[in-house]
Write a protein that holds these residues in place. Structure first.
Motif, PDB file in Angstrom:
ATOM      1  N   HIS A 133       0.867  -1.203  -0.035  1.00 35.91           N
ATOM      2  CA  HIS A 133       0.118   0.057   0.130  1.00 35.91           C
ATOM      3  C   HIS A 133       0.876   1.213  -0.102  1.00 35.91           C
ATOM      4  CE1 HIS A 133      -3.264   2.583   2.182  1.00 35.91           C
ATOM      5  NE2 HIS A 133      -3.455   2.475   0.840  1.00 35.91           N
ATOM      6  N   TYR A 135       0.132   4.403   0.498  1.00 30.68           N
ATOM      7  CA  TYR A 135      -0.362   5.898   0.745  1.00 30.68           C
ATOM      8  C   TYR A 135      -0.727   5.871   2.346  1.00 30.68           C
ATOM      9  CZ  TYR A 135      -3.355  10.026   1.789  1.00 30.68           C
ATOM     10  OH  TYR A 135      -3.805  10.967   2.154  1.00 30.68           O
ATOM     11  N   GLY A 136      -0.037   6.793   2.843  1.00 30.46           N
ATOM     12  CA  GLY A 136      -0.478   7.285   4.402  1.00 30.46           C
ATOM     13  C   GLY A 136       0.420   6.492   5.348  1.00 30.46           C
ATOM     14  N   ASP A 137      -0.301   6.249   6.571  1.00 24.44           N
ATOM     15  CA  ASP A 137       0.381   5.772   7.814  1.00 24.44           C
ATOM     16  C   ASP A 137       1.732   6.448   8.070  1.00 24.44           C
ATOM     17  OD1 ASP A 137      -1.238   3.706   7.668  1.00 24.44           O
ATOM     18  OD2 ASP A 137      -0.309   2.379   7.164  1.00 24.44           O
ATOM     19  N   ASN A 182      -5.122   7.346   7.394  1.00 23.48           N
ATOM     20  CA  ASN A 182      -5.298   6.723   6.044  1.00 23.48           C
ATOM     21  C   ASN A 182      -6.706   6.957   5.787  1.00 23.48           C
ATOM     22  OD1 ASN A 182      -4.839   5.055   3.703  1.00 23.48           O
ATOM     23  ND2 ASN A 182      -2.903   4.526   4.979  1.00 23.48           N
ATOM     24  N   THR A 183      -7.191   6.883   4.441  1.00 21.25           N
ATOM     25  CA  THR A 183      -8.399   7.112   3.885  1.00 21.25           C
ATOM     26  C   THR A 183      -9.127   5.745   3.580  1.00 21.25           C
ATOM     27  OG1 THR A 183      -8.022   7.490   1.758  1.00 21.25           O
ATOM     28  CG2 THR A 183      -7.679   9.356   3.316  1.00 21.25           C
ATOM     29  N   SER A 186      -8.374   5.154   0.011  1.00 19.26           N
ATOM     30  CA  SER A 186      -7.479   4.538  -0.389  1.00 19.26           C
ATOM     31  C   SER A 186      -7.047   3.066  -0.004  1.00 19.26           C
ATOM     32  CB  SER A 186      -6.085   5.388   0.309  1.00 19.26           C
ATOM     33  OG  SER A 186      -5.019   4.803  -0.034  1.00 19.26           O
ATOM     34  N   ILE A 187      -7.546   2.776   1.018  1.00 21.34           N
ATOM     35  CA  ILE A 187      -7.622   1.407   1.433  1.00 21.34           C
ATOM     36  C   ILE A 187      -8.243   0.487   0.540  1.00 21.34           C
ATOM     37  CG2 ILE A 187      -7.935  -0.451   3.562  1.00 21.34           C
ATOM     38  CD1 ILE A 187      -7.809   2.215   5.230  1.00 21.34           C
ATOM     39  N   TYR A 217      -8.005   1.549  13.990  1.00 24.96           N
ATOM     40  CA  TYR A 217      -7.001   1.869  12.609  1.00 24.96           C
ATOM     41  C   TYR A 217      -6.905   0.501  11.768  1.00 24.96           C
ATOM     42  CZ  TYR A 217      -3.403   4.465  10.041  1.00 24.96           C
ATOM     43  OH  TYR A 217      -2.859   4.981   9.048  1.00 24.96           O
ATOM     44  N   LYS A 268       0.731  -3.757   4.527  1.00 25.16           N
ATOM     45  CA  LYS A 268       0.286  -2.249   4.717  1.00 25.16           C
ATOM     46  C   LYS A 268       1.636  -1.489   4.434  1.00 25.16           C
ATOM     47  CE  LYS A 268      -1.556  -0.751   8.639  1.00 25.16           C
ATOM     48  NZ  LYS A 268      -1.380  -0.664   9.810  1.00 25.16           N
ATOM     49  N   ASN A 269       1.506   0.009   4.350  1.00 25.88           N
ATOM     50  CA  ASN A 269       2.836   0.656   4.079  1.00 25.88           C
ATOM     51  C   ASN A 269       4.031   0.276   4.397  1.00 25.88           C
ATOM     52  OD1 ASN A 269       3.936   2.643   2.333  1.00 25.88           O
ATOM     53  ND2 ASN A 269       2.732   4.292   2.917  1.00 25.88           N
TER      54      ASN A 269
END
Ligand code: NAP
Ligand code: MG
Length: 399
Positions: A133, A135-137, A182-183, A186-187, A217, A268-269
């Motif tokens: 992934h 994005y984010g975190d 995160n959003t 995106s997930i 989360y 995950k990222n």
């Protein structure tokens, strides 16, 4: 000999340094003698990106949305040194980041296995594909160095002014605080990309978080994956004979190391950042790692996982022989050609991609390889060749 025709062009993104040299050789020595190659060409070489104020990268990304399948050479991400080396107008963004943002995609990395290069983990028999992934975190966090006594809180203020507030910690002395996010969107698209890729490759999906500890989360990642799977993919997975498997991150790490591979490991990222380097090193060499960006609506961009091999390029410019291994670049082309063949109903084109892959694998299995692999091979190589001779050896083996 008649060459295989194409219908829809591939989006071709040329690149920089040694990989740009290898790129041209792969086309002229391995592909064009067999295929009436049709591409929409975008020169993502740094000089041309600079000349076009990086418009060419955006155009190439747009073309990928339009045509569905792209193949990309490695490109320089400019830093201070490159600013002066290429006299750039600006420190342009990484083309990979631009393309990833435009396609909203997930990157999947898959090792190329050959019998005489043994993985570092003896039980591994099949490739482990890592989907990260992107994005984010922690990569988009906010941090505070806490100077001393006080209260750390997490606050969300809605558009209408309503507030959600929780105490993180009552500090008695100095410490640290971190906020991550995160959003849902995106997930959700990460989940879709993973399930789409797994269907394409006919492999199981393994996904893990720490939802026993992170009950909101990480639990949201688990819930969203389950929803997307149940609503959009369960029936197609059943028909393809593949499975979706969820567990905890520590459990999955143990299972991956004890297992024989052959799955897509959705990460995950941060997990993907760490685990993809572990998996790549254990399988041997960056030059044997393929990479594809898959968008949630099914656009594919194939590339090599390595960079432009700068050091080898300077040797090449001096007229010296180089040991650059073009396997990952060849597999970027075969991935794109096979996908184009599938989408356009051109069985011959897909079959050629497989033939070229088999010829490349057979070359290494026959003990003919570049220096990077020679160090790892067991039994030791019969013949260590330079970059160009390696491609000629493959060309001889295309049936
Ligand atoms: P690199 O090009 O991946 O090369 C690092 C080292 O790895 C090489 O010096 C070489 O080791 C070995 N290597 C990598 N690919 C190889 C291959 N195909 N065959 C044989 N050996 C290979 O990374 P870098 O030198 O750090 O980066 C160079 C440029 O690439 C940078 O400007 C960076 O921005 C860019 N980059 C682009 C991408 C991309 O477009 N996808 C990804 C990463 C980096 P030896 O020297 O020991 O032979
Ligand atoms: Mg990393």
């Amino acid at each position: 000999m008649s060459r295989i025709p194409m219908k829809t062009p591939l989006v071709e993104m040329d690149g920089d340094e040694m990989t740009r040299i290898l790129w041209a050789w792969v086309k002229t020595k391995l592909i064009e003698p067999h295929v009436e190659l049709k591409t929409e060409y975008y020169d993502l070489g740094l000089e041309h990106r600079d000349r076009t104020d990086d418009k060419v990268t955006h155009e190439a990304a747009e073309a990928t949305r339009r045509l569905g399948v792209a193949v990309k050479c490695a490109t320089i991400t400019p830093n201070e040194d490159r600013m002066s080396e290429y006299k750039l107008k600006k420190q342009w963004k990484s083309p990979n980041a631009t393309i990833r943002a435009a396609l909203d995609g997930t990157v999947f990395r898959k090792p190329i296995l050959v019998p005489n290069i043994k993985p570092g983990v003896v039980s591994w028999k099949k490739p482990i594909i890592v989907g990260r992934h992107a994005y984010g975190d922690v990569y988009k966090n906010a941090e505070i160095a806490v100077p001393g006594r006080g209260k750390g809180e997490l606050v969300f203020t809605g558009e209408d002014g309503t507030e959600k507030r929780v105490v993180i910690h009552e500090f008695c002395g100095p410490g640290i605080l971190q906020g991550i996010h995160n959003t849902e969107a995106s997930i959700r698209s990460f989940a879709r990309s993973c399930f789409t890729y797994a269907l394409d490759e006919r492999v199981d999906v393994w996904f893990a978080t720490k939802d026993t500890i992170s009950k909101t989360y990480d639990a949201s990642f688990r819930r969203i994956f389950e929803e997307v799977f149940a609503q959009e993919f369960a029936a197609r997975f059943k028909a393809a004979g593949i499975e979706y498997f969820y567990t905890l991150i520590d459990d999955v790490v143990a299972r991956v190391v004890k297992g024989e591979g052959g799955m897509l490991w959705a990460c995950k990222n941060y997990d993907g950042d760490v685990m993809s380097d572990m998996v790549a090193s254990a399988f041997g060499s960056l030059a044997m790692m393929t990479s594809v960006l898959v968008s949630p609506d099914g656009c594919f961009e194939y590339e090599a996982a390595h960079g432009t091999v700068q050091k080898h390029y300077y040797k090449y410019l001096k007229g010296e022989k180089t040991s650059s291994n073009s396997m990952a670049l060849i597999f970027a082309w075969t991935g794109a050609l096979r996908k184009r063949g599938e989408l356009d109903g051109l069985a011959d084109l897909s079959a050629f991609a497989t033939r070229l892959e088999q010829a490349s694998l057979a070359t290494i299995a026959d003990g003919v390889m570049t220096g990077d692999l020679a160090r790892l091979a067991s039994p030791p190589p019969r013949q260590v060749v330079d970059s160009e001779a390696f491609l000629d050896a493959i060309a001889e083996r295309i049936g």
